[in-house]
Design a protein around this motif. Structure first.
Motif, PDB file in Angstrom:
ATOM      1  N   ALA A 154      -9.187 -52.063 -31.793  1.00 50.53           N
ATOM      2  CA  ALA A 154      -9.262 -52.906 -30.596  1.00 50.53           C
ATOM      3  C   ALA A 154      -9.354 -52.041 -29.325  1.00 50.53           C
ATOM      4  O   ALA A 154     -10.110 -52.347 -28.414  1.00 50.53           O
ATOM      5  N   ASP A 155      -8.598 -50.951 -29.291  1.00 48.52           N
ATOM      6  CA  ASP A 155      -8.635 -50.076 -28.103  1.00 48.52           C
ATOM      7  C   ASP A 155      -9.401 -48.815 -28.445  1.00 48.52           C
ATOM      8  O   ASP A 155      -8.833 -47.861 -28.985  1.00 48.52           O
ATOM      9  N   VAL A 156     -10.669 -48.818 -28.129  1.00 50.96           N
ATOM     10  CA  VAL A 156     -11.482 -47.648 -28.474  1.00 50.96           C
ATOM     11  C   VAL A 156     -11.521 -46.701 -27.276  1.00 50.96           C
ATOM     12  O   VAL A 156     -11.852 -47.135 -26.163  1.00 50.96           O
ATOM     13  N   PRO A 157     -11.218 -45.412 -27.479  1.00 52.90           N
ATOM     14  CA  PRO A 157     -11.208 -44.481 -26.333  1.00 52.90           C
ATOM     15  C   PRO A 157     -12.622 -43.986 -25.994  1.00 52.90           C
ATOM     16  O   PRO A 157     -12.936 -42.800 -26.120  1.00 52.90           O
ATOM     17  N   PHE A 158     -13.500 -44.919 -25.557  1.00 47.62           N
ATOM     18  CA  PHE A 158     -14.897 -44.549 -25.317  1.00 47.62           C
ATOM     19  C   PHE A 158     -15.018 -43.410 -24.290  1.00 47.62           C
ATOM     20  O   PHE A 158     -15.841 -42.512 -24.452  1.00 47.62           O
ATOM     21  N   ALA A 159     -14.170 -43.463 -23.227  1.00 50.21           N
ATOM     22  CA  ALA A 159     -14.288 -42.436 -22.174  1.00 50.21           C
ATOM     23  C   ALA A 159     -13.982 -41.051 -22.752  1.00 50.21           C
ATOM     24  O   ALA A 159     -14.675 -40.067 -22.456  1.00 50.21           O
ATOM     25  N   ALA A 160     -12.966 -40.992 -23.627  1.00 55.45           N
ATOM     26  CA  ALA A 160     -12.608 -39.695 -24.226  1.00 55.45           C
ATOM     27  C   ALA A 160     -13.732 -39.229 -25.163  1.00 55.45           C
ATOM     28  O   ALA A 160     -14.047 -38.028 -25.227  1.00 55.45           O
ATOM     29  N   TRP A 161     -14.363 -40.148 -25.863  1.00 57.73           N
ATOM     30  CA  TRP A 161     -15.479 -39.766 -26.759  1.00 57.73           C
ATOM     31  C   TRP A 161     -16.637 -39.171 -25.946  1.00 57.73           C
ATOM     32  O   TRP A 161     -17.224 -38.162 -26.330  1.00 57.73           O
ATOM     33  N   LEU A 162     -16.904 -39.838 -24.790  1.00 58.98           N
ATOM     34  CA  LEU A 162     -18.016 -39.340 -23.957  1.00 58.98           C
ATOM     35  C   LEU A 162     -17.695 -37.936 -23.450  1.00 58.98           C
ATOM     36  O   LEU A 162     -18.549 -37.058 -23.414  1.00 58.98           O
ATOM     37  N   GLU A 163     -16.412 -37.732 -23.080  1.00 59.94           N
ATOM     38  CA  GLU A 163     -16.006 -36.424 -22.571  1.00 59.94           C
ATOM     39  C   GLU A 163     -16.207 -35.359 -23.652  1.00 59.94           C
ATOM     40  O   GLU A 163     -16.644 -34.247 -23.360  1.00 59.94           O
ATOM     41  N   ARG A 164     -15.917 -35.712 -24.899  1.00 56.83           N
ATOM     42  CA  ARG A 164     -16.102 -34.747 -25.998  1.00 56.83           C
ATOM     43  C   ARG A 164     -17.578 -34.386 -26.129  1.00 56.83           C
ATOM     44  O   ARG A 164     -17.934 -33.230 -26.343  1.00 56.83           O
ATOM     45  N   LEU A 165     -18.452 -35.411 -26.022  1.00 49.08           N
ATOM     46  CA  LEU A 165     -19.887 -35.134 -26.126  1.00 49.08           C
ATOM     47  C   LEU A 165     -20.356 -34.293 -24.942  1.00 49.08           C
ATOM     48  O   LEU A 165     -21.130 -33.343 -25.090  1.00 49.08           O
ATOM     49  N   ARG A 166     -19.830 -34.652 -23.744  1.00 52.22           N
ATOM     50  CA  ARG A 166     -20.246 -33.959 -22.524  1.00 52.22           C
ATOM     51  C   ARG A 166     -19.836 -32.495 -22.554  1.00 52.22           C
ATOM     52  O   ARG A 166     -20.575 -31.618 -22.111  1.00 52.22           O
ATOM     53  N   SER A 167     -18.647 -32.233 -23.099  1.00 50.31           N
ATOM     54  CA  SER A 167     -18.149 -30.852 -23.028  1.00 50.31           C
ATOM     55  C   SER A 167     -18.595 -30.006 -24.222  1.00 50.31           C
ATOM     56  O   SER A 167     -18.299 -28.810 -24.262  1.00 50.31           O
ATOM     57  N   ALA A 168     -19.319 -30.611 -25.179  1.00 53.82           N
ATOM     58  CA  ALA A 168     -19.819 -29.804 -26.310  1.00 53.82           C
ATOM     59  C   ALA A 168     -20.907 -28.863 -25.774  1.00 53.82           C
ATOM     60  O   ALA A 168     -21.833 -29.317 -25.101  1.00 53.82           O
ATOM     61  N   PRO A 169     -20.793 -27.564 -26.051  1.00 55.82           N
ATOM     62  CA  PRO A 169     -21.665 -26.607 -25.370  1.00 55.82           C
ATOM     63  C   PRO A 169     -23.141 -26.669 -25.783  1.00 55.82           C
ATOM     64  O   PRO A 169     -24.014 -26.344 -24.999  1.00 55.82           O
ATOM     65  N   GLU A 170     -23.431 -27.066 -27.004  1.00 54.60           N
ATOM     66  CA  GLU A 170     -24.842 -27.044 -27.407  1.00 54.60           C
ATOM     67  C   GLU A 170     -25.138 -28.145 -28.431  1.00 54.60           C
ATOM     68  O   GLU A 170     -24.216 -28.803 -28.930  1.00 54.60           O
TER      69      GLU A 170
END
Ligand SMILES: C[S@@+](CC[C@H](N)C(=O)[O-])C[C@H]1O[C@@H](n2cnc3c(N)ncnc32)[C@H](O)[C@@H]1O
Length: 267
Positions: free
Chosen positions: A63-79
């Protein structure tokens, strides 16, 4: 005298629940109309709608999906390579893609063998679009994805550019019919059992109206609880019996977690 059940009131009760506030309003309205006719009162109707929504949507994603944290993980992945690995981890967060992760490459290789589609349309997509880095597709392929979970749709639209993907996600309720767009390949992965919870026979009217030369339909081989109980044989038999053989050439592969049918529309 019994108070009449007003579908609009039922929908309001359902949308007032945090768990279902993010679900497409059209689907909630359609279910409220349908279930309202069978219920003793509005509270009972809302309970019935929530039960359906759980079977169709809620059972697959927290029910509570941490979408913002998921996006941050994708954003901070270096390559790109690390971003693909983050995608593989995120695929585990939706029950349906979690089941697929162990055979991701084999399943996508089968689905897209000998196809270089310009447009893919992934319907009732869940998190499957995050599998795009593992799909053997040209970078120019446009990927469109639809689901009734609006939070998921927003997340996918933010994730696509981070993954360098062309395309977009949009909210669409398949019980109202297919989206008005043509594609080279349409994916209906593990979607029909969910839709048939609300409306029997909806799968075949969808197949008849989808605008695509190749439609890929799949079914789970185990229940959400992990039980097998002959599910694979059941889905295979039932699907093939009702498939209009004069309209489609059918190729099937039974993977451990998923039974996949490739349907080529005959001229
Ligand atoms: C079993 S999951 C399959 C997800 C994805 N296709 C996959 O195989 O990984 C079913 C998906 O259908 C979506 N769904 C349920 N009812 C729907 C409807 N009426 N229209 C569109 N999508 C729906 C749910 O939100 C969920 O993501």
């Amino acid at each position: 005298m019994r108070k009449p059940v007003v579908a609009g009131h039922v929908a309001e009760l359902v949308q007032g629940s945090r768990k279902y506030a993010d679900i497409d309003a059209g689907l909630i309205a359609a279910l409220s109309q349908r279930e309202g006719g069978k219920a003793a009162n509005e509270k009972d109707a809302a309970k019935r709608v929530k039960r359906k929504l759980h079977q169709m949507v809620g059972a697959y994603l927290d029910a509570d999906v941490p979408f913002a944290a998921w996006l941050e993980r994708l954003r901070s992945a270096p390559e790109a390579l690390t971003r693909a690995e983050v995608c593989r981890e995120l695929l585990q967060q939706h029950v349906s893609t979690r089941e697929r992760v162990g055979e991701l490459q084999e399943i996508y290789d089968f689905i897209f063998a000998a196809a270089a589609p310009q447009i893919v349309l992934d319907l009732a997509c869940g998190l499957n679009p995050l599998g795009r880095p593992f799909m053997p597709l040209p970078t120019s392929t446009q990927y469109f994805a639809a689901d009734v979970h609006r939070g998921l749709i927003g997340f996918l639209n933010d994730a696509f550019p981070l993954l360098g993907l062309a395309g977009r996600a949009f909210a669409h309720d398949l019980l109202s019919g297919p989206p008005a767009m043509a594609a080279d390949v349409v994916l209906l992965l593990k979607a029909l059992p969910c839709l048939e919870q609300a409306e029997r026979g909806v799968g075949h009217s969808l197949l008849a109206t989808l605008q695509a030369p190749l439609i890929v339909v799949s079914f789970p081989t185990a229940s959400l609880g992990g039980g097998k109980r002959g599910m694979e044989r059941f889905y295979q038999q039932r699907f093939l019996e009702s498939l209009p053989a004069e309209q489609f050439a059918c190729e099937m592969h039974a993977f451990a977690s998923e039974l996949v049918f490739k349907l080529r529309r005959l001229p």
